[in-house]
Motif scaffolding. Structure first.
Motif, PDB file in Angstrom:
ATOM      1  N   TRP A  86       0.824  -1.209   0.000  1.00 53.05           N
ATOM      2  CA  TRP A  86       0.000   0.000   0.000  1.00 53.05           C
ATOM      3  C   TRP A  86       0.860   1.263   0.000  1.00 53.05           C
ATOM      4  N   SER A  87       2.035   1.212   0.634  1.00 47.86           N
ATOM      5  CA  SER A  87       2.921   2.378   0.595  1.00 47.86           C
ATOM      6  C   SER A  87       3.466   2.583  -0.821  1.00 47.86           C
ATOM      7  N   VAL A  88       3.701   1.490  -1.552  1.00 49.32           N
ATOM      8  CA  VAL A  88       4.121   1.603  -2.954  1.00 49.32           C
ATOM      9  C   VAL A  88       2.986   2.204  -3.782  1.00 49.32           C
ATOM     10  N   LEU A  89       1.760   1.776  -3.538  1.00 48.27           N
ATOM     11  CA  LEU A  89       0.614   2.332  -4.260  1.00 48.27           C
ATOM     12  C   LEU A  89       0.518   3.846  -4.075  1.00 48.27           C
ATOM     13  N   ARG A  90       0.787   4.330  -2.889  1.00 54.82           N
ATOM     14  CA  ARG A  90       0.695   5.772  -2.600  1.00 54.82           C
ATOM     15  C   ARG A  90       1.687   6.587  -3.421  1.00 54.82           C
ATOM     16  N   GLN A  91       2.715   5.934  -3.916  1.00 54.65           N
ATOM     17  CA  GLN A  91       3.755   6.630  -4.683  1.00 54.65           C
ATOM     18  C   GLN A  91       3.453   6.705  -6.178  1.00 54.65           C
ATOM     19  N   ILE A  92       2.370   6.058  -6.633  1.00 53.89           N
ATOM     20  CA  ILE A  92       2.023   6.105  -8.054  1.00 53.89           C
ATOM     21  C   ILE A  92       1.473   7.495  -8.360  1.00 53.89           C
ATOM     22  N   PRO A  93       2.111   8.213  -9.262  1.00 54.62           N
ATOM     23  CA  PRO A  93       1.644   9.572  -9.558  1.00 54.62           C
ATOM     24  C   PRO A  93       0.247   9.607 -10.179  1.00 54.62           C
ATOM     25  N   TYR A  94      -0.458  10.659  -9.872  1.00 53.41           N
ATOM     26  CA  TYR A  94      -1.780  10.938 -10.431  1.00 53.41           C
ATOM     27  C   TYR A  94      -1.678  10.879 -11.955  1.00 53.41           C
ATOM     28  N   GLY A  95      -2.617  10.191 -12.584  1.00 50.00           N
ATOM     29  CA  GLY A  95      -2.656  10.131 -14.037  1.00 50.00           C
ATOM     30  C   GLY A  95      -1.669   9.161 -14.665  1.00 50.00           C
ATOM     31  N   GLU A  96      -1.034   8.340 -13.858  1.00 50.21           N
ATOM     32  CA  GLU A  96      -0.090   7.353 -14.371  1.00 50.21           C
ATOM     33  C   GLU A  96      -0.494   5.962 -13.893  1.00 50.21           C
ATOM     34  N   THR A  97       0.041   4.952 -14.549  1.00 49.10           N
ATOM     35  CA  THR A  97      -0.234   3.576 -14.151  1.00 49.10           C
ATOM     36  C   THR A  97       1.079   2.851 -13.904  1.00 49.10           C
ATOM     37  N   ILE A  98       0.958   1.715 -13.228  1.00 43.64           N
ATOM     38  CA  ILE A  98       2.093   0.866 -12.912  1.00 43.64           C
ATOM     39  C   ILE A  98       1.589  -0.578 -12.995  1.00 43.64           C
ATOM     40  N   THR A  99       2.479  -1.507 -13.259  1.00 42.30           N
ATOM     41  CA  THR A  99       2.060  -2.907 -13.356  1.00 42.30           C
ATOM     42  C   THR A  99       2.251  -3.624 -12.020  1.00 42.30           C
ATOM     43  N   TYR A 100       1.554  -4.743 -11.900  1.00 47.53           N
ATOM     44  CA  TYR A 100       1.716  -5.583 -10.713  1.00 47.53           C
ATOM     45  C   TYR A 100       3.175  -6.035 -10.599  1.00 47.53           C
ATOM     46  N   LYS A 101       3.794  -6.317 -11.725  1.00 49.16           N
ATOM     47  CA  LYS A 101       5.197  -6.747 -11.723  1.00 49.16           C
ATOM     48  C   LYS A 101       6.107  -5.650 -11.165  1.00 49.16           C
ATOM     49  N   GLN A 102       5.859  -4.406 -11.558  1.00 50.02           N
ATOM     50  CA  GLN A 102       6.664  -3.299 -11.042  1.00 50.02           C
ATOM     51  C   GLN A 102       6.465  -3.127  -9.530  1.00 50.02           C
ATOM     52  N   ILE A 103       5.234  -3.300  -9.083  1.00 48.28           N
ATOM     53  CA  ILE A 103       4.970  -3.212  -7.642  1.00 48.28           C
ATOM     54  C   ILE A 103       5.679  -4.348  -6.922  1.00 48.28           C
ATOM     55  N   ALA A 104       5.653  -5.545  -7.497  1.00 44.55           N
ATOM     56  CA  ALA A 104       6.344  -6.692  -6.897  1.00 44.55           C
ATOM     57  C   ALA A 104       7.834  -6.419  -6.777  1.00 44.55           C
ATOM     58  N   GLN A 105       8.411  -5.831  -7.799  1.00 43.52           N
ATOM     59  CA  GLN A 105       9.846  -5.522  -7.767  1.00 43.52           C
ATOM     60  C   GLN A 105      10.159  -4.483  -6.693  1.00 43.52           C
ATOM     61  N   LYS A 106       9.345  -3.433  -6.606  1.00 40.11           N
ATOM     62  CA  LYS A 106       9.573  -2.390  -5.588  1.00 40.11           C
ATOM     63  C   LYS A 106       9.360  -2.943  -4.178  1.00 40.11           C
ATOM     64  N   THR A 107       8.345  -3.781  -4.020  1.00 34.58           N
ATOM     65  CA  THR A 107       8.066  -4.375  -2.716  1.00 34.58           C
ATOM     66  C   THR A 107       9.211  -5.292  -2.294  1.00 34.58           C
ATOM     67  N   ALA A 108       9.715  -6.101  -3.216  1.00 30.97           N
ATOM     68  CA  ALA A 108      10.850  -6.987  -2.920  1.00 30.97           C
ATOM     69  C   ALA A 108      12.056  -6.175  -2.484  1.00 30.97           C
ATOM     70  N   GLU A 109      12.288  -5.079  -3.157  1.00 26.34           N
ATOM     71  CA  GLU A 109      13.424  -4.212  -2.814  1.00 26.34           C
ATOM     72  C   GLU A 109      13.276  -3.650  -1.396  1.00 26.34           C
ATOM     73  N   ILE A 110      12.092  -3.140  -1.081  1.00 25.23           N
ATOM     74  CA  ILE A 110      11.839  -2.567   0.246  1.00 25.23           C
ATOM     75  C   ILE A 110      11.993  -3.624   1.336  1.00 25.23           C
ATOM     76  N   LEU A 111      11.482  -4.832   1.080  1.00 26.80           N
ATOM     77  CA  LEU A 111      11.530  -5.909   2.076  1.00 26.80           C
ATOM     78  C   LEU A 111      12.826  -6.713   2.021  1.00 26.80           C
ATOM     79  N   GLU A 112      13.749  -6.245   1.161  1.00 28.24           N
ATOM     80  CA  GLU A 112      15.068  -6.874   1.010  1.00 28.24           C
ATOM     81  C   GLU A 112      14.955  -8.353   0.654  1.00 28.24           C
TER      82      GLU A 112
END
Length: 179
Positions: A86-112
């Motif tokens: 959910w913290s990654v979701l909050r970072q998605i800019p207004y008017g833009e999209t992101i993929t589930y794969k990109q969120i998975a990559q960012k989440t993996a990075e944050i959780l090491e």
């Protein structure tokens, strides 16, 4: 004590939930997982300052503006993994999209972690208890599909179009088929 209130929006009725000073939920009518984190003993309160502030935020949003998420005291209830997604979701800019794969990559990075399951991320996105404000509608499939929105694909399209996203670029699943 927990409270709830309703808000009429261009995408239908929205239910808000919170304490005196923290927003814990925002669900669209008929949304999957509606009220999952709302205690049964919540009391209707249409005069709570938190709800007034949230409704003003929603008024700005539905008028086509980009109000700051940081204006609201969000407190979604969930485990560490969901909180991270959910913290990654909050970072998605207004008017833009992101993929589930990109969120998975960012989440993996944050959780090491070396990697993260897109399916697990999809589950966390789908259980987002503060829809619209925590913008889960901005998440699309890696294959360019508008999939996985617990509020319904039609509402997802309306929210993206409100933000100026050209939704014609995305595939819309036909009910009963997979993309």
């Amino acid at each position: 004590m927990y409270y709830h209130s309703n808000y009429s929006s261009p995408i239908g009725q929205i239910t808000l939930a919170g304490t005196d000073d923290k927003l814990i939920g925002l669900w669209m009518k008929d949304q999957k997982y509606f009220g999952d984190t709302l205690p049964e003993n919540s009391v209707e309160n249409n005069h709570l300052a938190l709800f007034d502030k949230t409704k003003k935020w929603l008024d700005k949003y539905f008028a086509g503006n980009n109000p700051e998420i940081s204006e609201l005291p969000l407190h979604p209830i969930g485990n560490e993994f969901r909180q991270t997604v959910w913290s990654v979701l909050r970072q998605i800019p207004y008017g833009e999209t992101i993929t589930y794969k990109q969120i998975a990559q960012k989440t993996a990075e944050i959780l090491e972690k070396d990697s993260m399951s897109c399916q697990a991320v999809g589950g966390a996105v789908g259980h987002n208890p503060i829809s619209v404000i925590i913008p889960c509608h901005r998440v699309v499939g890696t294959n360019g599909s508008l999939t996985g929105f617990s509020g319904g694909i039609n509402k997802k399209i309306k929210l993206l179009e409100l933000e100026g996203v050209d939704t014609a670029q995305f595939k819309v699943p036909i009910k009963g088929t997979a993309l």
